[in-house]
Scaffold this active site. Sequence first.
Site, PDB file in Angstrom:
ATOM      1  N   MET A   1       4.747 -22.971 -48.436  1.00 24.87           N
ATOM      2  CA  MET A   1       4.124 -21.781 -48.493  1.00 24.87           C
ATOM      3  C   MET A   1       3.584 -21.399 -49.626  1.00 24.87           C
ATOM      4  O   MET A   1       3.330 -20.259 -50.235  1.00 24.87           O
ATOM      5  CB  MET A   1       5.370 -20.815 -48.197  1.00 24.87           C
ATOM      6  CG  MET A   1       6.080 -20.964 -46.929  1.00 24.87           C
ATOM      7  SD  MET A   1       5.110 -20.890 -45.636  1.00 24.87           S
ATOM      8  CE  MET A   1       4.796 -19.110 -45.212  1.00 24.87           C
ATOM      9  N   ARG A   2       2.919 -22.299 -50.506  1.00 19.50           N
ATOM     10  CA  ARG A   2       2.099 -21.944 -51.589  1.00 19.50           C
ATOM     11  C   ARG A   2       0.700 -22.155 -51.456  1.00 19.50           C
ATOM     12  O   ARG A   2       0.400 -23.249 -50.840  1.00 19.50           O
ATOM     13  CB  ARG A   2       2.595 -22.650 -52.981  1.00 19.50           C
ATOM     14  CG  ARG A   2       3.944 -22.569 -53.303  1.00 19.50           C
ATOM     15  CD  ARG A   2       4.281 -21.118 -53.540  1.00 19.50           C
ATOM     16  NE  ARG A   2       3.595 -20.618 -54.906  1.00 19.50           N
ATOM     17  CZ  ARG A   2       3.355 -19.331 -55.138  1.00 19.50           C
ATOM     18  NH1 ARG A   2       4.382 -18.391 -54.320  1.00 19.50           N
ATOM     19  NH2 ARG A   2       2.750 -19.007 -56.069  1.00 19.50           N
ATOM     20  N   ILE A   3      -0.262 -21.566 -51.845  1.00 20.75           N
ATOM     21  CA  ILE A   3      -1.686 -21.953 -51.916  1.00 20.75           C
ATOM     22  C   ILE A   3      -1.941 -22.922 -52.980  1.00 20.75           C
ATOM     23  O   ILE A   3      -1.727 -22.626 -54.155  1.00 20.75           O
ATOM     24  CB  ILE A   3      -2.520 -20.634 -51.948  1.00 20.75           C
ATOM     25  CG1 ILE A   3      -2.422 -19.934 -50.516  1.00 20.75           C
ATOM     26  CG2 ILE A   3      -4.046 -21.360 -51.825  1.00 20.75           C
ATOM     27  CD1 ILE A   3      -3.092 -18.356 -50.481  1.00 20.75           C
TER      28      ILE A   3
ATOM     29  N   GLU B   1       4.652 -28.555 -32.143  1.00 20.55           N
ATOM     30  CA  GLU B   1       4.575 -28.876 -33.582  1.00 20.55           C
ATOM     31  C   GLU B   1       5.240 -30.321 -33.914  1.00 20.55           C
ATOM     32  O   GLU B   1       4.812 -31.313 -34.404  1.00 20.55           O
ATOM     33  CB  GLU B   1       4.989 -27.826 -34.587  1.00 20.55           C
ATOM     34  CG  GLU B   1       4.142 -26.708 -34.618  1.00 20.55           C
ATOM     35  CD  GLU B   1       4.597 -25.663 -35.734  1.00 20.55           C
ATOM     36  OE1 GLU B   1       5.017 -25.959 -36.765  1.00 20.55           O
ATOM     37  OE2 GLU B   1       4.476 -24.544 -35.389  1.00 20.55           O
TER      38      GLU B   1
ATOM     39  N   ASN C   1       9.519 -29.523 -39.355  1.00 17.68           N
ATOM     40  CA  ASN C   1       8.618 -30.373 -39.196  1.00 17.68           C
ATOM     41  C   ASN C   1       8.977 -31.656 -40.030  1.00 17.68           C
ATOM     42  O   ASN C   1       8.514 -32.748 -39.415  1.00 17.68           O
ATOM     43  CB  ASN C   1       7.343 -29.716 -39.631  1.00 17.68           C
ATOM     44  CG  ASN C   1       6.642 -28.939 -38.349  1.00 17.68           C
ATOM     45  OD1 ASN C   1       6.130 -29.587 -37.374  1.00 17.68           O
ATOM     46  ND2 ASN C   1       6.695 -27.637 -38.543  1.00 17.68           N
TER      47      ASN C   1
ATOM     48  N   ASN D   1      -2.092 -30.735 -42.845  1.00 15.13           N
ATOM     49  CA  ASN D   1      -1.212 -29.492 -42.693  1.00 15.13           C
ATOM     50  C   ASN D   1      -0.879 -29.177 -41.393  1.00 15.13           C
ATOM     51  O   ASN D   1      -1.745 -29.546 -40.450  1.00 15.13           O
ATOM     52  CB  ASN D   1      -2.067 -28.094 -43.402  1.00 15.13           C
ATOM     53  CG  ASN D   1      -1.053 -26.899 -43.355  1.00 15.13           C
ATOM     54  OD1 ASN D   1       0.095 -26.862 -43.652  1.00 15.13           O
ATOM     55  ND2 ASN D   1      -1.705 -25.807 -43.145  1.00 15.13           N
TER      56      ASN D   1
ATOM     57  N   HIS E   1      -0.191 -25.873 -38.909  1.00  8.27           N
ATOM     58  CA  HIS E   1      -0.267 -24.465 -38.804  1.00  8.27           C
ATOM     59  C   HIS E   1      -0.122 -23.929 -37.105  1.00  8.27           C
ATOM     60  O   HIS E   1      -0.497 -24.371 -36.208  1.00  8.27           O
ATOM     61  CB  HIS E   1      -1.726 -23.976 -39.084  1.00  8.27           C
ATOM     62  CG  HIS E   1      -2.066 -22.655 -39.236  1.00  8.27           C
ATOM     63  ND1 HIS E   1      -1.372 -21.707 -40.054  1.00  8.27           N
ATOM     64  CD2 HIS E   1      -2.596 -21.739 -38.192  1.00  8.27           C
ATOM     65  CE1 HIS E   1      -1.724 -20.521 -39.747  1.00  8.27           C
ATOM     66  NE2 HIS E   1      -2.304 -20.439 -38.809  1.00  8.27           N
TER      67      HIS E   1
ATOM     68  N   ASP F   1      -5.843 -22.365 -44.449  1.00 10.93           N
ATOM     69  CA  ASP F   1      -5.604 -22.870 -42.933  1.00 10.93           C
ATOM     70  C   ASP F   1      -7.172 -23.116 -42.359  1.00 10.93           C
ATOM     71  O   ASP F   1      -7.287 -22.787 -41.284  1.00 10.93           O
ATOM     72  CB  ASP F   1      -4.914 -21.639 -42.244  1.00 10.93           C
ATOM     73  CG  ASP F   1      -3.774 -21.739 -42.506  1.00 10.93           C
ATOM     74  OD1 ASP F   1      -2.882 -22.487 -42.909  1.00 10.93           O
ATOM     75  OD2 ASP F   1      -3.477 -20.349 -42.677  1.00 10.93           O
TER      76      ASP F   1
ATOM     77  N   GLY G   1      12.196 -26.927 -42.799  1.00 13.97           N
ATOM     78  CA  GLY G   1      11.930 -28.412 -42.561  1.00 13.97           C
ATOM     79  C   GLY G   1      12.204 -28.879 -41.262  1.00 13.97           C
ATOM     80  O   GLY G   1      12.388 -30.183 -41.223  1.00 13.97           O
TER      81      GLY G   1
HETATM   82  C1  GRF Z   1       5.739 -24.057 -38.941  1.00 15.06           C
HETATM   83  O1  GRF Z   1       5.766 -22.976 -38.213  1.00 15.06           O
HETATM   84  C2  GRF Z   1       4.360 -24.631 -39.598  1.00 15.06           C
HETATM   85  O2  GRF Z   1       3.614 -24.511 -38.505  1.00 15.06           O
HETATM   86  C3  GRF Z   1       4.293 -23.374 -40.667  1.00 15.06           C
HETATM   87  O3  GRF Z   1       5.586 -22.893 -41.156  1.00 15.06           O
HETATM   88  C4  GRF Z   1       6.488 -23.456 -40.094  1.00 15.06           C
HETATM   89  C5  GRF Z   1       7.604 -24.431 -40.875  1.00 15.06           C
HETATM   90  O4  GRF Z   1       8.700 -24.609 -40.140  1.00 15.06           O
HETATM   91  N1  GRF Z   1       3.284 -23.963 -41.582  1.00 15.06           N
HETATM   92  P1  GRF Z   1       9.713 -25.704 -40.761  1.00 15.06           P
HETATM   93  O5  GRF Z   1       9.836 -25.703 -42.115  1.00 15.06           O
HETATM   94  O6  GRF Z   1       8.928 -26.952 -40.493  1.00 15.06           O
HETATM   95  O7  GRF Z   1      10.724 -25.709 -39.708  1.00 15.06           O
END
Ligand code: GRF
Length: 215
Positions: free
Chosen positions: A90-92, A174, A14, A107, A109, A145, A12
């Site tokens: 991490m789920r589609i 990010e 981000n 999203n 990426h 993605d 988390g």
């Molecule tokens: C990040 O690299 C993001 O781009 C990817 O998963 C990672 C998540 O990191 N989708 P965090 O949980 O935000 O630290």
Amino acid sequence: MVDVAVLISGGGTNLQALIDACAEDDFPANIKLVISNNPRAKGLERAKKAGISTKVINHRDYETREDFDDQIHEALNECGVKLICLAGFMRILDARFVNRWRNRMLNIHPSLLPSFKGLHTQERALEAGVRFTGCTVHFVNPELDDGPIITQAAIAINPDDTAETLATKVLEKEHIIYPQALKLVAEGRVRVVGNRVTIREADYANESIINPIPE
Ligand code: GRF
């Protein structure tokens, strides 16, 4: 003020960048709910510390992807959010869910899309010998993605970089571009035309269009 939900699965960082941005006085979005499919996601603690409601919707509790997605959709509707930010989720999500939230779900990426969709992006960038890598914030399409690109940031790849050093440098970017993208969308300055995003200039003085490669 636009109410937002953030969907996470892990650390988390981000999410933390979005929480910090939303705490700023003039930020146009507010995180109303954090949903995790993983009950042990560290991001849940970050949300609680910031006083944000959390909900665990564990995919293991549902027989089908559709049932899991419906549960998320219901939780989002219940709290009345207008936008979703996927942040290391991490789920589609199935096409039906994605279409319900089309152009309202963002999203992040860790690659310069459309290159290197999926996992292990920095390893693959090194293997391919590209000179730049980076990150992308995009609206979510049913394909993995994929979707209209809102912001990107690039970093140069040095000869001594490893997948780990690249991941660290990209993650720093990010944390800059995700809040920037959310701000643009929440301000209503983003339009999607086909697969392209156009960004309207701010109405107020002294604000210029975002630099896609922030310093
Ligand atoms: C990040 O690299 C993001 O781009 C990817 O998963 C990672 C998540 O990191 N989708 P965090 O949980 O935000 O630290």
